[in-house]
Design a protein around this motif. Structure first.
Motif, PDB file in Angstrom:
ATOM      1  N   GLU A 156     -45.657  77.715 -46.378  1.00 34.87           N
ATOM      2  CA  GLU A 156     -45.692  79.280 -46.129  1.00 34.87           C
ATOM      3  C   GLU A 156     -44.175  79.509 -45.372  1.00 34.87           C
ATOM      4  N   ARG A 157     -43.796  80.613 -45.563  1.00 35.20           N
ATOM      5  CA  ARG A 157     -42.459  81.183 -45.033  1.00 35.20           C
ATOM      6  C   ARG A 157     -42.808  82.730 -44.482  1.00 35.20           C
ATOM      7  N   PHE A 158     -43.015  82.983 -43.310  1.00 34.35           N
ATOM      8  CA  PHE A 158     -43.011  84.325 -43.003  1.00 34.35           C
ATOM      9  C   PHE A 158     -41.585  84.951 -42.604  1.00 34.35           C
ATOM     10  N   VAL A 159     -41.108  85.899 -43.676  1.00 34.95           N
ATOM     11  CA  VAL A 159     -39.698  86.023 -43.185  1.00 34.95           C
ATOM     12  C   VAL A 159     -39.583  87.717 -42.986  1.00 34.95           C
ATOM     13  N   PHE A 160     -38.891  87.460 -41.676  1.00 37.45           N
ATOM     14  CA  PHE A 160     -38.610  88.950 -41.024  1.00 37.45           C
ATOM     15  C   PHE A 160     -37.061  89.011 -41.258  1.00 37.45           C
ATOM     16  N   GLU A 161     -36.885  90.315 -42.375  1.00 35.01           N
ATOM     17  CA  GLU A 161     -35.596  90.121 -42.784  1.00 35.01           C
ATOM     18  C   GLU A 161     -35.312  91.704 -42.031  1.00 35.01           C
ATOM     19  N   ILE A 162     -34.045  91.419 -41.113  1.00 35.08           N
ATOM     20  CA  ILE A 162     -33.798  92.626 -40.303  1.00 35.08           C
ATOM     21  C   ILE A 162     -32.382  93.005 -40.702  1.00 35.08           C
TER      22      ILE A 162
END
Lengths: 240, 1146
Positions: free
Chosen positions: A126-132
């Motif tokens: 799983e990858r939790f991606v916070f795209e900023i």
């Protein structure tokens, strides 16, 4: 864009459980009075964001069962209950990591902050991606604005705490790592400025960055004057 | 709708009914006019005769030849033409078609087809009208239907009068009086004489019999039954036809009840009258005078009553029964009474009322002039184009003048080429035209109105003006703390409610305002003089004003009959005069030619010009320099902005905004929250003096409609249906006139607000109403009245209204396209698309743009010309001059005769043919070279600046790097719509499709420009003022460095909607209303989703996709499932490309 991937390995083995005071982390921001003159807006945003990321990472680790739920304690942040690890080493690791992320965010050089959950074989599941992305012209005008941001962040936190509903269970024995996707040539300077000694960034393995047959699940998008961020999860189709 | 009461004062009941009433005066005036015109007409035509001497016609409804033509024919051939039907004087009714209700009401009349007249003229003598009769069996039809009708009346008319059951007896009087006032109007002279002394009634006899004999002259055996009556009528002042007396019956009976002595024959009418008056006078009536007036027509029906039994036909029995029931419902008589008066539009239900209404509503008439003048200007332009050049007499004159005193007062041309719009507005047009031959009135307070009396009228029963005023006051109070000083005046009820169309500045000083009721104005300003309308003169003056303007330039936009916009940018450059000089010359010219003064406001755009005009008035001129704009606009009240009407300004007041300066303090997001995205944006720009609409001579029509909210009083559903049919015919006429067809039909209905008085304060007005509207889309565009009527009636039934409460009806046709099927397929004939849905949802006030065709934008991008400005037709208009590929070269540009500023990318020096460069005018060449130099000086340091296609709209004012603002001499005759606009268009005007079609860099840039506009207002201001200062160096220095990093993207929108809820609504409507999705719509959705991905708004994308999945897979049509699969596949590809994985759709 030639993005470089860095990765902080975390080889945490849980041995002891300590109580940990969170006072120093939580809530220092809201006390500050903000004026245009004495604050660098980039710093403010980085503070807000890192604070949030810390809460989020703790919560993700709890929700995704990376560590036993016994090491987590219930706290209140953004006016909603969150789970916070009590393990000092884990906390230290998270803190240190974010400490290193902060300069990047300040300069708007971090594109994504990814929390990768890996199985025993160190294959990401799983990858939790916070795209900023930050608007170039930062302006913080009033308190109302910040409370607005807080609302948005709260929404993301709430989304994280219920994300297990849309995700499959993780296999046992997972670990996690934090990746940062930087913009352009941010790495050049990074070597020079080592925030914490002996805690360097390393380029991430291709294997950890890419996941085969991944499914993308958007969780939440927030748009505010100071920050635009979206959180989505990439999940491996077959986890076991 | 509410404003509409305004125009319809034709039948205004005013205070001087005592002398015969307004209608009487009007009719006699019309007659005079007719008499006056007749000789002239005869002279003109040459063929005249006296075939029709003694014939007076009244044209009802649509005829061929038209009413006007018939009027002319009657003039030529010795006849009379009545604009209003008068039973006593009109001998023939000309009509080709009458609805049933009308037929029922016109009993003894000779309803004749218009061919009678034309054939008679052909034959050279008056033919018998018999074979031209419209209804051969009028007679038998009459009686049966009358009876049926009487019953209907009784059964259906109780309700309207329920509110005042307390005085059943006086009610009948009151209500009676209501209708009888109308009768007065029809028989002015009779009344005039009657008024003084009852004994004078005898004096009427000769006249009455004269009329009758005239009438009798044409009575045909078919109408034989009339004869006894007619002869009987010899004794009485009036001819009473059977139809009318039949319906009079109940009432007469009631009279009999009240006053047994009244049941005598008509010969006793004098006595009768007196006795009636004496009985009635104690009734609660405003005054004996009006009472008298009200009552005396009644006896005239008595002879009929007594005549009826003489005939002793079957119908008497029916009548008796009718009368029996009548006593239970005494008021019904009134209805019957009023409904048989065809001369007046007693009811909206009558046919011909509509076309009559519109042909007589004078203000309506004037409002149509604008189109006429627009056409006039267009005609001028096209003529000029055809001729290859025109002589501008005014321009020549000015040129000469300039040459003569080039050393003197007129300064050399200002070298800056600045767009300059002139707003020419006549000073209180109606007044100054009205008094131009009456020097005695100059300098006095003058108002143009239909009322010439003291400004007082009797209050009509059933009305409750106080309540209405309170209502409006309350409404205002919602926003405003203090009530305006001209609020409720208890006495107001008795004042004339004729509105003032225009008043002089002297009157304005006294507080009189346009649109104010005359009675109220008279109170404010007792010296107020009233001047009648003079429509002929208005037209003349307006025309000569336009002629004057056209003698300078053809870049004119007609705004109304007394207002025009002139784009003088090129004229000024060409002549080398200052705007002030030009304005002075124009004003002098107008003054000389029309005798009326005009004011001229000048500014760099339309908005500023209009605001400057306010300052210029009266009789002055004002040039709002761009450097003064800021200070000027700050003090302007918001209400002076276009589009800010009463309701919006009161809303603004509630936000504590009264001036534009206040408005500037509000953020755009705030404004958009309060007023919606478009209006908010508009306000935001307006209050900064920004407005980018060019002066355009041609305007696209958005809708064609016909509305009537005066005198709408239906009693039955059939009447409403008939009315709708007639209204549809009127719409058809207008559609045909405009050469358009529409696909969307909207029915608007005004319904009496529950609790509002049945009779509004204004006679025949609509009072306090709720507005309802429903619309339907047709598969095919139409201009057929029948089709429209059918749809309208369907809509009407769907609304389930009480017809009695209907106070206004309007039909509107939207989504227009030319009636000659457009081969270019520009019209939305391919079916309903998402955009139509959206359009229907928001009645767009800014024109909807056509998306540029794909090949269009690609070439545009290649050439570096931004299509931001969206003049919609760039791709669709078959304008030869604007070859889209040819713009990259300055040389070609020169051929493109646009009258607007064009901003283009300057190709690098190596790409420019030196000879071409040399062939350019010096100043343009300089600009090109300068921009090269500039480019060399600043190597592209940032990605922002090196983006290849430079737009005209970048935030740095003036030419920034690589961009050159060229201002080409105004080439007249090319519709401006093909031009490229320098100034950034309103964000709301940017078509999302076009926007989305642009390459990313361009989008980003545009967006940053917009953002910048919002963020740094100073820049915007600088832009507007520096726009014409052509020093490129001034611009780029102060642009913040951050700009280069600044690349926010536009919020992705689906047909303009960007909030998720809006998108959801749109999608739902799309899926549920259409059985088969169109490919372009699907592509639109895919594009939207793609944009969402690029905008990093996966959450919204996810929601949209999930929503669509639910909707489309639920849909019974399998095409929708397929459509969804298609959309999803496409989206997944994009997501995969961007994120390396696909969306998980469960």
């Amino acid at each position: 864009f030639s993005s470089h991937y860095f990765n902080l390995q975390c080889n945490m083995i849980l041995q002891k459980l300590f109580k940990y005071s969170l006072k120093s982390i939580f809530g220092y921001f809201t006390m500050a009075t903000l004026t245009r003159q004495d604050l660098n807006f980039g710093q403010v945003v980085a503070d807000i964001l890192c604070e949030f990321l810390e809460v989020a990472i703790h919560l993700i680790l709890y929700v995704r069962d990376v560590y036993p739920s016994g090491i987590f304690q219930k706290r209140k942040k953004y006016n909603v209950p969150v789970q916070m690890s009590c393990h000092p080493d884990l906390n230290q690791y998270i803190q240190d990591t974010l400490h290193c992320v902060k300069p990047l965010i300040e300069k708007n050089e971090a594109e994504k902050v990814v929390v990768v959950i890996m199985d025993k074989e160190h294959r990401p599941v799983e990858r939790f991606v916070f795209e900023i992305s930050q608007p170039p012209l930062l302006s913080i005008s009033s308190e109302t604005l910040l409370s607005h941001v807080e609302q948005l962040l709260r929404a993301i936190i709430l989304k994280i705490s219920v994300c297990d509903a849309v995700l499959d269970n993780n296999p046992p024995g997972c670990t996690f790592t934090v990746l940062v996707h930087t913009r352009e040539a941010a790495t050049r300077n990074m070597e020079k400025v080592q925030v914490i000694k002996d805690f360097p960034w390393i380029v991430a393995d291709e294997q950890e960055v890419h996941m085969e047959e991944a499914k993308l699940i958007p969780l939440k998008t927030m748009t505010s004057d100071i920050l635009k961020m979206q959180l989505y999860v990439e999940e491996k189709t077959q986890k076991t | 709708m509410s404003r509409d009461g305004w125009r319809k004062k034709a039948s205004e009941d005013d205070g001087w009914g005592g002398r015969g009433g307004y209608m009487a005066a009007k009719i006699s005036k019309l007659e005079e006019q007719f008499q006056k015109d007749a000789p002239r007409e005869k002279q003109k035509d040459g063929t005249s005769s006296c075939i029709f001497s003694g014939v007076a016609i009244y044209v009802n409804g649509y005829t061929d030849p038209s009413a006007d033509e018939l009027r002319r024919l009657m003039m030529l051939h010795g006849g009379q033409f009545h604009l209003y039907y008068t039973r006593s004087k009109t001998t023939h009714i000309i009509a080709t078609n009458l609805p049933n209700s009308k037929i029922q009401e016109l009993k003894g009349e000779k309803v004749v087809r218009p061919e009678w007249i034309t054939d008679s003229i052909k034959a050279g003598c008056q033919l018998s009208y018999v074979q031209y009769q419209l209804y051969a069996k009028q007679k038998s039809l009459n009686f049966t239907s009358i009876c049926a009708r009487g019953k209907q009346d009784l059964s259906s008319t109780n309700d309207p009068f329920k509110p005042n059951p307390s005085h059943p007896q006086s009610d009948s009087i009151k209500n009676g009086s209501c209708s009888i006032i109308e009768e007065d109007a029809e028989r002015p002279r009779v009344n005039g004489i009657h008024d003084g002394d009852d004994d004078d009634a005898c004096a009427l006899l000769p006249r009455g019999s004269q009329d009758t004999s005239l009438t009798n002259g044409y009575v045909h055996p078919v109408n034989g039954a009339l004869k006894p009556q007619d002869s009987f009528a010899e004794h009485s002042p009036h001819v009473v036809d059977i139809g009318s007396h039949q319906s009079h019956l109940p009432q007469t009976e009631s009279r009999d009840r009240e006053e047994p002595s009244c049941s005598s024959a008509g010969s006793k009418s004098n006595f009768h009258q007196r006795s009636l008056i004496s009985t009635a006078s104690p009734a609660k009536q405003p005054g004996l005078h009006s009472m008298q007036k009200d009552l005396h027509p009644k006896p005239t029906s008595n002879p009929g009553t007594s005549a009826a039994p003489q005939k002793g036909n079957l119908h008497d029995q029916t009548r008796v029964r009718l009368n029996g029931s009548y006593h239970m419902t005494p008021n019904s008589s009134n209805l019957a009474d009023s409904s048989h008066q065809p001369g007046r539009s007693g009811k909206g239900a009558e046919a011909g009322v509509i076309s009559e209404f519109f042909s007589h509503s004078r203000l309506h008439h004037i409002s149509t002039w604008r189109n006429e003048f627009s056409e006039y200007v267009n005609a001028l332009q096209s003529r000029r184009r055809a001729a290859g050049g025109a002589v501008f007499s005014g321009k020549e004159k000015l040129k000469k003048l300039k040459a003569n005193c080039s050393s003197g007062s007129l300064m050399a041309a200002p070298q800056v080429r600045q767009s300059c719009i002139l707003h020419v507005d006549m000073d209180c047009f109606f007044v100054s035209v009205g008094i131009r031959h009456r020097p005695d009135l100059i300098g006095k307070p003058v108002a143009v109105t239909s009322n010439r009396g003291p400004g007082r009228v009797a209050q009509r029963p059933g009305s409750n003006p106080q309540l209405e005023f309170q209502y409006y006051q309350r409404k205002q109070k919602q926003y405003r703390k203090e009530v305006p000083s001209n609020g409720v005046d208890l006495d107001l009820a008795a004042l004339s409610m004729a509105e003032i169309a225009s008043c002089s500045y002297e009157a304005r000083q006294a507080g009189v305002r346009n649109g104010m009721f005359f009675g109220r104005a008279k109170q404010l300003c007792p010296d107020l003089q009233s001047v009648p309308y003079d429509f002929q003169a208005y037209k003349e003056v307006a025309l000569s004003m336009y002629e004057t303007l056209a003698s300078y330039t053809h870049n004119i936009e007609a705004l109304s009959c007394d207002e025009a916009l002139v784009d003088a940018t090129n004229l000024l450059v060409e002549l080398g005069v200052t705007p002030d000089d030009l304005a002075r010359a124009i004003r002098e010219d107008i003054k000389e030619k029309t005798g009326c003064s005009a004011s001229v406001g000048m500014g760099s755009n339309i908005l500023l010009a209009r605001m400057a005009t306010r300052k210029a008035k009266p009789n002055g001129q004002y040039f709002l320099r761009s450097e003064e704009v800021d200070d000027f606009i700050r003090d302007q009240p918001v209400s002076s902005l276009p589009g800010v009407g009463r309701s919006m300004s009161s809303k603004l007041t509630s936000l504590r905004v009264s001036t534009c300066g206040d408005l500037q303090q509000l953020s755009i997001s705030r404004l958009q929250r309060e007023f919606g995205p478009r209006t908010g944006q508009m306000l935001f720009r307006f209050c900064r003096g920004l407005y980018d609409r060019p002066v355009r001579s041609e305007k696209e029509r958005k809708s064609v409609s016909a509305e009537m909210n005066y005198n709408i009083r239906f009693t039955q559903v059939e009447e409403a249906e008939t009315f709708l049919t007639n209204l549809s015919m009127e719409v058809q006429k207008r559609l045909e006139g405009a050469g358009l067809r529409g696909r969307r039909i909207t029915l608007k209905v005004m319904v009496r607000k529950p609790g509002a008085p049945v009779e509004p304060a204004k006679y025949g007005g609509h009072g306090i109403c709720d507005n309802f509207a429903r619309s339907v889309s047709l598969a095919q565009p139409t201009d057929s009245g029948q089709l429209i009527a059918a749809e309208a009636i369907k809509l009407f039934h769907a609304m389930k209204l009480d017809v009695k409460d209907m106070r206004g009806v309007g039909l509107q046709v939207q989504q227009l396209e030319g009636s000659h099927a457009d081969p270019s397929g520009q019209g939305p004939s391919r079916g309903r698309s998402i955009k139509d849905l959206l359009l229907a949802k928001q009645p767009a006030h800014s024109p909807k743009k056509d998306p540029l065709a794909p090949q269009g934008w690609s070439s545009v991008i290649r050439t570096g010309v931004t299509p931001p400005s969206s003049p919609p037709s760039t791709s669709s208009d078959p304008m030869p001059g604007t070859s889209k590929g040819g713009l990259h070269h300055p040389h070609t540009l020169n051929h493109v005769r646009t009258c607007l500023n064009v901003s283009i990318e300057v190709p690098s020096p190596s790409q420019v043919d030196q000879s071409v460069l040399e062939a350019l005018p010096v100043d343009i060449r300089k600009q090109v070279e300068q921009s090269w130099r500039h480019r060399e000086e600043q190597p592209s340091t940032s990605s922002h600046l090196s983006t290849p296609p430079r737009t005209s709209s970048s935030p740095p004012p003036g030419p920034s790097l690589g961009t050159l603002v060229l201002q080409l001499p105004n080439q007249l005759g090319q519709p401006c719509t093909t031009g490229f606009i320098l100034e950034l268009p309103d964000f709301s005007q940017v078509d999302p499709d076009v926007f989305a079609a642009l390459p990313r860099e361009l989008q980003e840039e545009l967006c940053s420009a917009y953002r910048n506009k919002g963020n740094t207002q100073a820049h915007v201001q600088a832009q507007s003022s520096a726009e014409n200062v052509q020093c490129p160096s001034s611009s780029s220095t102060d642009v913040p460095e951050t700009l280069s990093k600044f690349n926010p993207r536009p919020v992705p929108t689906l047909a303009g909607a960007y909030e998720f809820s809006d998108i959801r609504t749109l999608l739902r409507e799309w899926v549920t209303t259409i059985s088969e999705p169109m490919e372009e719509d699907i592509l639109q959705v895919v594009k939207f989703c793609t944009e969402l991905v690029e905008d990093k708004d996966l959450e919204k994308l996810y929601l949209v996709i999930k929503y669509m999945k639910r909707l489309m897979q639920q849909s019974s049509e399998s095409v929708w499932s397929m459509a969804f699969d298609f959309i999803l596949d496409n989206v997944q590809v994009v997501v995969q490309q961007t994120y390396g994985s696909t969306l998980k759709i469960t």
